[in-house]
Design a protein around this motif. Structure first.
Motif, PDB file in Angstrom:
ATOM      1  N   VAL A 213      -8.570 -50.661  15.788  1.00 20.93           N
ATOM      2  CA  VAL A 213      -7.211 -50.238  15.441  1.00 20.93           C
ATOM      3  C   VAL A 213      -7.235 -49.619  14.050  1.00 20.93           C
ATOM      4  CG1 VAL A 213      -4.828 -50.977  15.042  1.00 20.93           C
ATOM      5  CG2 VAL A 213      -6.178 -52.056  16.862  1.00 20.93           C
ATOM      6  N   GLY A 214      -6.636 -48.436  13.912  1.00 21.89           N
ATOM      7  CA  GLY A 214      -6.537 -47.789  12.614  1.00 21.89           C
ATOM      8  C   GLY A 214      -5.377 -48.363  11.815  1.00 21.89           C
ATOM      9  N   HIS A 215      -5.527 -48.389  10.489  1.00 19.44           N
ATOM     10  CA  HIS A 215      -4.501 -48.972   9.617  1.00 19.44           C
ATOM     11  C   HIS A 215      -4.209 -48.015   8.473  1.00 19.44           C
ATOM     12  CE1 HIS A 215      -4.662 -53.091  11.373  1.00 19.44           C
ATOM     13  NE2 HIS A 215      -5.879 -52.688  11.713  1.00 19.44           N
ATOM     14  N   ILE A 216      -2.951 -47.683   8.297  1.00 24.80           N
ATOM     15  CA  ILE A 216      -2.528 -46.827   7.195  1.00 24.80           C
ATOM     16  C   ILE A 216      -1.239 -47.382   6.597  1.00 24.80           C
ATOM     17  CG2 ILE A 216      -3.593 -44.703   8.050  1.00 24.80           C
ATOM     18  CD1 ILE A 216      -0.904 -43.867   9.192  1.00 24.80           C
ATOM     19  N   GLY A 232      10.390 -43.985  12.253  1.00 23.70           N
ATOM     20  CA  GLY A 232       9.566 -44.130  13.448  1.00 23.70           C
ATOM     21  C   GLY A 232       8.801 -42.873  13.799  1.00 23.70           C
ATOM     22  N   THR A 233       9.499 -41.745  13.848  1.00 26.57           N
ATOM     23  CA  THR A 233       8.795 -40.493  14.145  1.00 26.57           C
ATOM     24  C   THR A 233       7.816 -40.158  13.025  1.00 26.57           C
ATOM     25  OG1 THR A 233      10.638 -39.220  13.199  1.00 26.57           O
ATOM     26  CG2 THR A 233      10.630 -39.537  15.598  1.00 26.57           C
ATOM     27  N   GLY A 234       8.164 -40.546  11.789  1.00 23.06           N
ATOM     28  CA  GLY A 234       7.261 -40.325  10.678  1.00 23.06           C
ATOM     29  C   GLY A 234       5.991 -41.145  10.792  1.00 23.06           C
ATOM     30  N   ALA A 235       6.108 -42.388  11.245  1.00 26.18           N
ATOM     31  CA  ALA A 235       4.933 -43.229  11.458  1.00 26.18           C
ATOM     32  C   ALA A 235       4.027 -42.624  12.526  1.00 26.18           C
ATOM     33  CB  ALA A 235       5.366 -44.636  11.844  1.00 26.18           C
ATOM     34  N   VAL A 236       4.649 -42.095  13.578  1.00 27.76           N
ATOM     35  CA  VAL A 236       3.879 -41.432  14.637  1.00 27.76           C
ATOM     36  C   VAL A 236       3.146 -40.223  14.075  1.00 27.76           C
ATOM     37  CG1 VAL A 236       4.104 -40.089  16.763  1.00 27.76           C
ATOM     38  CG2 VAL A 236       5.298 -42.270  16.538  1.00 27.76           C
ATOM     39  N   ASN A 255      -1.799 -49.192  13.392  1.00 33.25           N
ATOM     40  CA  ASN A 255      -0.734 -49.957  12.756  1.00 33.25           C
ATOM     41  C   ASN A 255      -0.338 -49.230  11.480  1.00 33.25           C
ATOM     42  OD1 ASN A 255      -0.641 -51.940  14.688  1.00 33.25           O
ATOM     43  ND2 ASN A 255      -1.854 -53.417  13.530  1.00 33.25           N
ATOM     44  N   VAL A 256       0.943 -48.959  11.365  1.00 30.14           N
ATOM     45  CA  VAL A 256       1.454 -48.216  10.211  1.00 30.14           C
ATOM     46  C   VAL A 256       2.355 -49.149   9.407  1.00 30.14           C
ATOM     47  CG1 VAL A 256       2.716 -46.182   9.428  1.00 30.14           C
ATOM     48  CG2 VAL A 256       1.370 -46.080  11.548  1.00 30.14           C
ATOM     49  N   THR A 257       1.954 -49.425   8.172  1.00 27.07           N
ATOM     50  CA  THR A 257       2.744 -50.279   7.286  1.00 27.07           C
ATOM     51  C   THR A 257       3.691 -49.408   6.475  1.00 27.07           C
ATOM     52  OG1 THR A 257       0.986 -51.934   7.116  1.00 27.07           O
ATOM     53  CG2 THR A 257       2.658 -51.934   5.395  1.00 27.07           C
ATOM     54  N   VAL A 258       4.972 -49.723   6.573  1.00 22.52           N
ATOM     55  CA  VAL A 258       6.014 -49.024   5.832  1.00 22.52           C
ATOM     56  C   VAL A 258       6.716 -50.060   4.952  1.00 22.52           C
ATOM     57  CG1 VAL A 258       6.334 -47.235   7.596  1.00 22.52           C
ATOM     58  CG2 VAL A 258       7.628 -49.370   7.755  1.00 22.52           C
ATOM     59  N   PRO A 259       7.540 -49.638   3.994  1.00 21.98           N
ATOM     60  CA  PRO A 259       8.194 -50.624   3.133  1.00 21.98           C
ATOM     61  C   PRO A 259       8.996 -51.674   3.911  1.00 21.98           C
ATOM     62  CG  PRO A 259       8.395 -48.456   2.158  1.00 21.98           C
ATOM     63  CD  PRO A 259       7.772 -48.256   3.506  1.00 21.98           C
ATOM     64  N   GLY A 260       9.475 -51.327   5.104  1.00 20.13           N
ATOM     65  CA  GLY A 260      10.296 -52.264   5.875  1.00 20.13           C
ATOM     66  C   GLY A 260       9.536 -53.097   6.887  1.00 20.13           C
ATOM     67  N   GLY A 261       8.213 -52.945   6.979  1.00 20.56           N
ATOM     68  CA  GLY A 261       7.468 -53.734   7.955  1.00 20.56           C
ATOM     69  C   GLY A 261       6.298 -52.965   8.540  1.00 20.56           C
ATOM     70  N   VAL A 262       5.985 -53.251   9.796  1.00 15.93           N
ATOM     71  CA  VAL A 262       4.847 -52.626  10.470  1.00 15.93           C
ATOM     72  C   VAL A 262       5.291 -52.152  11.852  1.00 15.93           C
ATOM     73  CG1 VAL A 262       2.507 -52.950  11.376  1.00 15.93           C
ATOM     74  CG2 VAL A 262       3.201 -54.117   9.272  1.00 15.93           C
ATOM     75  N   GLY A 280       7.921 -51.403  17.983  1.00 19.30           N
ATOM     76  CA  GLY A 280       8.402 -52.120  16.810  1.00 19.30           C
ATOM     77  C   GLY A 280       9.662 -52.899  17.110  1.00 19.30           C
ATOM     78  N   PRO A 281      10.114 -53.669  16.132  1.00 16.63           N
ATOM     79  CA  PRO A 281      11.306 -54.503  16.328  1.00 16.63           C
ATOM     80  C   PRO A 281      12.594 -53.691  16.249  1.00 16.63           C
ATOM     81  CG  PRO A 281      10.527 -54.716  14.085  1.00 16.63           C
ATOM     82  CD  PRO A 281       9.532 -53.846  14.792  1.00 16.63           C
ATOM     83  N   ALA A 282      13.657 -54.289  16.742  1.00 17.93           N
ATOM     84  CA  ALA A 282      14.998 -53.704  16.648  1.00 17.93           C
ATOM     85  C   ALA A 282      15.994 -54.850  16.620  1.00 17.93           C
ATOM     86  CB  ALA A 282      15.276 -52.776  17.822  1.00 17.93           C
ATOM     87  N   GLU A 283      16.867 -54.863  15.637  1.00 17.83           N
ATOM     88  CA  GLU A 283      17.823 -55.957  15.488  1.00 17.83           C
ATOM     89  C   GLU A 283      19.231 -55.410  15.277  1.00 17.83           C
ATOM     90  OE1 GLU A 283      16.599 -58.406  12.252  1.00 17.83           O
ATOM     91  OE2 GLU A 283      14.730 -59.055  13.217  1.00 17.83           O
TER      92      GLU A 283
END
Length: 293
Positions: A213-216, A232-236, A255-262, A280-283
């Motif tokens: 798995v790649g990690h950025i 989301g589209t930016g992570a893609v 797996n893309v780590t962003v300030p709000g999570g992964v 990813g999650p959705a709340e």
């Protein structure tokens, strides 16, 4: 049009939205009203507004129904400044949860919920992270526009990636560079895209690949919304660009780590070419009533 709006606040890895139901398509908010709702000091505060409208009751929904007659619902998405956006990867997961929890749609494990967007129909499924969205085919726009951002000392070449909306992805040397960029200011692109673009700044993990798995790590300035905690589209786009730069042998899972999570990104073959999926999650956070100006 109603003078009050019943809304729900939702978020996916910190990318937050105001959602409201308008099945018949009769609530026509102006760009100024949307911007006022999204204002974090005087409004509800959000990265965008999502209207739940039946595809049959929206001009833009005709193409969605022509593509897939099962796409009953359309995600009518607007950025925080009131401008229209083609697609939002985090937003569509939050939208799917909104439809389900409000009894507007059903989604059982193993089933698919088709949702119309201005970028085409997107299929949503449940998964262990929350929801997975088939983002469809992607396109390498290519080119190497020069990207300047406040506090980055020199301009960097970017890579154009289109996943239904336009992105320019920029590789940085390390976490310090990523942290120092001031994305409160709009990055400057040369040449400037005609319709603008989201701009992602990416740093690869060390090592880049672990357990296949790649990690950025990524930060983003979203067109029409500014810096957001996630895109989301930016992570893609960031995962696709990094795989492109890494070359032969690079993984198809990221797996893309962003300030709000992964969030998770997966590339896979389909009949019409390679597709890419976002997980990813959705709340849903809270509901309220808002007086419309």
């Amino acid at each position: 049009m109603a003078s009050e709006l019943h809304f729900t606040k939702g978020q996916g890895t910190g990318n937050d939205f105001v959602l409201f139901s308008d099945p018949e398509g009769v609530v026509d908010l102006s760009p100024a009203q949307i911007a006022a709702i999204c204002d974090r000091h005087f409004g509800v505060g959000a990265d965008g507004v999502i209207r739940a409208v039946r595809s049959a009751n929206l001009d833009a929904g005709a193409a969605a129904l022509a593509e897939d007659e099962g796409a009953e619902w359309f995600m009518d998405y607007h950025n925080a400044d009131g401008s229209v956006s083609e697609m939002c990867g985090n937003g569509i997961r939050v939208y799917a949860r909104y439809l389900i929890e409000n009894g507007l749609a059903e989604l059982a494990p193993g089933e698919t919920l088709s949702i119309g967007t201005r970028a085409g129909v997107r299929d949503v499924q449940l998964n262990k992270l929350g929801f997975q969205v088939d983002m469809g085919r992607w396109k390498l726009d290519g080119g190497e526009p020069l990207v300047r951002a406040k506090n980055l000392q020199v301009a960097r070449p970017g890579l154009g990636i289109n996943v239904g909306n336009p992105h320019v992805v920029v590789a940085l040397a390390d976490d310090d560079e990523l942290d120092s960029a001031d994305l409160a200011y709009i990055p400057h692109l040369e040449p400037a895209p005609v319709d603008g673009a989201n701009v992602e700044f990416v740093v690869p993990a060390e090592p880049l690949v672990r357990d296949a798995v790649g990690h950025i790590r990524m930060r983003v300035h979203e067109r029409g919304s500014g810096e957001t905690l996630s895109c989301g589209t930016g992570a893609v786009a960031a995962a696709l660009a990094t795989r492109y730069w890494a070359g032969t042998g690079a993984p198809n899972h990221w797996n893309v780590t962003v300030p709000g999570g992964v969030v998770g990104v997966r590339m896979f073959p389909a009949e019409d070419g390679e597709h890419v999926a976002l997980s990813g999650p959705a709340e849903l956070v809270y509901e309220g009533e808002l007086a419309l100006a």
